[in-house]
Design an enzyme around this catalytic site. Structure first.
Site, PDB file in Angstrom:
ATOM      1  N   ARG A 134     -35.114  -0.384  16.249  1.00  0.00           N
ATOM      2  CA  ARG A 134     -34.564   0.978  16.427  1.00  0.00           C
ATOM      3  C   ARG A 134     -35.323   2.016  15.599  1.00  0.00           C
ATOM      4  NH1 ARG A 134     -28.165   0.670  16.491  1.00  0.00           N
ATOM      5  NH2 ARG A 134     -28.458   2.783  17.253  1.00  0.00           N
ATOM      6  N   SER A 182     -27.354  13.707  16.157  1.00  0.00           N
ATOM      7  CA  SER A 182     -27.052  12.410  15.552  1.00  0.00           C
ATOM      8  C   SER A 182     -26.224  12.582  14.289  1.00  0.00           C
ATOM      9  CB  SER A 182     -28.353  11.667  15.219  1.00  0.00           C
ATOM     10  OG  SER A 182     -28.074  10.593  14.341  1.00  0.00           O
ATOM     11  N   ASP A 334     -20.985   6.777  22.885  1.00  0.00           N
ATOM     12  CA  ASP A 334     -20.551   5.374  22.781  1.00  0.00           C
ATOM     13  C   ASP A 334     -19.619   4.964  23.918  1.00  0.00           C
ATOM     14  OD1 ASP A 334     -22.036   5.111  20.479  1.00  0.00           O
ATOM     15  OD2 ASP A 334     -20.338   5.407  19.128  1.00  0.00           O
ATOM     16  N   LYS A 361     -30.078   2.626  21.519  1.00  0.00           N
ATOM     17  CA  LYS A 361     -28.885   2.051  20.880  1.00  0.00           C
ATOM     18  C   LYS A 361     -29.115   0.547  20.678  1.00  0.00           C
ATOM     19  CE  LYS A 361     -26.488   5.818  20.524  1.00  0.00           C
ATOM     20  NZ  LYS A 361     -26.193   6.368  19.208  1.00  0.00           N
ATOM     21  N   ARG A 365     -29.342   1.053  26.656  1.00  0.00           N
ATOM     22  CA  ARG A 365     -28.078   0.966  27.402  1.00  0.00           C
ATOM     23  C   ARG A 365     -28.188   1.462  28.845  1.00  0.00           C
ATOM     24  NH1 ARG A 365     -23.845   2.172  22.406  1.00  0.00           N
ATOM     25  NH2 ARG A 365     -23.826   0.006  21.721  1.00  0.00           N
ATOM     26  N   ARG A 407     -21.073  -3.072  23.191  1.00  0.00           N
ATOM     27  CA  ARG A 407     -20.425  -2.167  24.150  1.00  0.00           C
ATOM     28  C   ARG A 407     -20.739  -2.564  25.596  1.00  0.00           C
ATOM     29  NH1 ARG A 407     -17.759   0.900  20.664  1.00  0.00           N
ATOM     30  NH2 ARG A 407     -18.878   1.694  18.857  1.00  0.00           N
TER      31      ARG A 407
HETATM   32  C1  S3P Z   1     -22.261   7.036  14.686  1.00  0.00           C
HETATM   33  C2  S3P Z   1     -23.022   7.949  15.347  1.00  0.00           C
HETATM   34  C3  S3P Z   1     -23.621   7.702  16.682  1.00  0.00           C
HETATM   35  C4  S3P Z   1     -22.924   6.551  17.378  1.00  0.00           C
HETATM   36  C5  S3P Z   1     -22.746   5.361  16.492  1.00  0.00           C
HETATM   37  C6  S3P Z   1     -21.931   5.722  15.270  1.00  0.00           C
HETATM   38  C7  S3P Z   1     -21.717   7.389  13.357  1.00  0.00           C
HETATM   39  O1  S3P Z   1     -24.987   7.378  16.530  1.00  0.00           O
HETATM   40  O2  S3P Z   1     -23.621   6.178  18.547  1.00  0.00           O
HETATM   41  O3  S3P Z   1     -22.096   4.306  17.182  1.00  0.00           O
HETATM   42  O4  S3P Z   1     -20.786   6.680  12.892  1.00  0.00           O
HETATM   43  O5  S3P Z   1     -22.190   8.363  12.768  1.00  0.00           O
HETATM   44  P1  S3P Z   1     -26.139   8.522  16.399  1.00  0.00           P
HETATM   45  O6  S3P Z   1     -25.956   9.213  15.116  1.00  0.00           O
HETATM   46  O7  S3P Z   1     -27.415   7.751  16.465  1.00  0.00           O
HETATM   47  O8  S3P Z   1     -25.923   9.411  17.583  1.00  0.00           O
END
Ligand code: S3P
Length: 448
Positions: A134, A182, A334, A361, A365, A407
């Site tokens: 990632r 994000s 999500d 992710k 996905r 998921r």
């Molecule tokens: C999250 C932010 C999201 C989400 C992840 C949890 C968090 O990711 O997809 O499951 O707890 O801040 P990104 O920050 O990469 O969008």
């Protein structure tokens, strides 16, 4: 659902076979939200005093966060009534004796990178095969701007190596505009700001979940928040001390999405979920479920440590269709896998745009969803930033893969409930990452 084959094993073929159902009815209370559990675990570990965390997530990801905090000196115990007690380090983390294992958890790695960047010791964060693929440039760039010495493997992938600060050296606060929507990146920069000189500001054009801001205040931090045409701004000053809290983590809304979508595909369904997270930056799901045709009623709203909690009652009906794009795609990132998995059962189909982030992710996905929908006989159009799933389609049971993505495993367990014939999901034990009890909990609600 039947034949749960070693769902708790780590073997490559921990499969689950799902039989179609006729209806879904019942009442649920879910383990704590994954995003909030991560933040409470980290702040409790850093804080002065002993925090008591009720209803902490049962998922492996949040256990990874506690494991990392323990390796940095926090004392974590689980009481006989399931409460997680964390004795914090009072702002002074211990140098770890080995690299820190983040497991499958991108949240742990990205947010801990922020906490560790300004410490007076070196550290290394690593993860499993999926996490090792990632992108980390999104956190490396702002942390380097703050003065952190941070390196990664080829292509800015994990492991992340943080050299730490030498005596007399400190990170400096910056103003950072996040280039991708994000919450992990926003949180990483803010957490680094806790150990930096001066003020740190994060600006985001597309709002993301605000649990870091809410939890920082709950642990006694002062921060300024504003929103305007340029987006949301959050500012905090370094050097403040976090103080321990006693809190119950609200039920996980992203886990609830699987049960809500399962209710949505049966016209006679009735489901009630108590103690559920209702934070407005996460609750867009309800608007879309209502637009699709689900009847939704929210009662008993209350606030706890700045987070909204409520009881949700839903009843099935006709599932129409819709479009998820722009800021909604970021807010529902999500939940898109399960919304896409039930889209064939709608009358008009669902289109997903501006969701390119899905490609980075736990699996790609978009690819995982498209592969599984096609394997079940559905027509679906794959796009670079999303997909379009036409409605009025019949799916058939078959062999599917979770792509080792929690998921995806749970989303297709939901699609399988209205398919013709049985569906076997391979590597279904991926569900342990956020909700190990998923298959047995779902089973209890189904009518056949
Ligand atoms: C999250 C932010 C999201 C989400 C992840 C949890 C968090 O990711 O997809 O499951 O707890 O801040 P990104 O920050 O990469 O969008």
């Amino acid at each position: 659902m039947a034949d749960t084959n070693q769902t708790h094993s780590s073997s490559a073929d921990a499969s689950v076979t799902i039989r179609p159902a006729r209806n879904l009815r019942g009442f649920l209370r879910l383990p704590g939200d994954k995003s909030i559990s991560h933040r409470y675990g980290m702040f409790a570990g850093l804080a002065q005093g002993t925090s008591r965390l009720h209803n902490y997530s049962t998922g492996a990801d949040c256990a990874s966060t506690l494991g990392v905090m323990q390796a940095l000196g926090a004392k974590v115990t689980r009481t006989s009534d399931g409460v997680i007690e964390v004795e914090g380090v009072g702002g002074k983390l211990l140098a770890p004796v080995a690299p820190l294992d983040c497991g499958n958890s991108g949240s742990t790695m990205r947010m801990m990178a922020g906490i560790l960047a300004g410490q007076p010791f070196a550290s290394e964060l690593f993860g499993d095969e999926s996490l090792s693929a990632r992108p980390m440039a999104r956190v490396i760039k702002p942390l380097a701007e703050m003065g952190a010495k941070i390196t990664a493997a080829a292509g800015n992938r994990p492991p992340l190596k943080l050299a730490g600060c030498t005596p007399g050296e400190k990170l400096h606060g910056i103003e950072y505009t996040t280039p991708v929507a994000s919450a992990q990146v926003k949180s990483c920069v803010l957490f680094a700001g806790l150990f930096a000189e001066g003020e740190t500001t994060v600006v985001e054009a597309t709002p993301t979940r605000d649990h870091s801001e809410v939890a920082l205040r709950a642990f006694g931090m002062e921060l300024r928040r504003s929103s305007g045409r340029a987006g949301n701004r959050v500012t905090l000053r370094g050097g403040q001390t976090l103080r321990a809290i006693e809190a119950a983590v609200p039920g996980d809304i992203s886990t609830a999405a699987f049960f809500l979508c399962a209710a949505a595909i049966f016209p006679e369904s009735q489901l009630s979920i108590a103690g559920l997270l209702m934070n407005p930056t996460r609750a867009k799901l309800f608007d879309h479920l209502m637009a699709l045709g689900l009847r939704v009623r929210v009662t008993q709203m209350e606030e706890s440590h700045g987070e909204l909690i409520g009881t949700v009652q839903v009843e099935g009906g006709t599932l129409r269709g819709g479009l998820i794009a722009g800021a909604d795609a970021a807010a529902l990132i999500d939940e898109i896998p399960v919304l896409a998995a039930i889209a064939p059962y709608t009358t008009e189909g669902i289109e997903f745009r501006d969701a390119r982030e899905l490609r980075v992710k736990e699996s790609d996905r978009i690819k995982s969803i498209v592969a599984n929908l096609r394997a079940m006989g559905a027509e679906v159009e794959e796009r670079e930033d999303g997909l379009r799933v036409p409605g009025r389609q019949k799916l058939h049971g078959t062999d599917l893969d979770s792509f080792d993505d929690h998921r995806i495993a749970m989303a297709f367990a939901v699609a399988a409930l209205r398919a013709e014939g049985e569906t076997t999901i391979h590597r279904a034990d991926a569900a342990r990452i956020s909700f190990p009890e998923f298959f047995s909990t779902m089973e209890e609600l189904l009518e056949r």
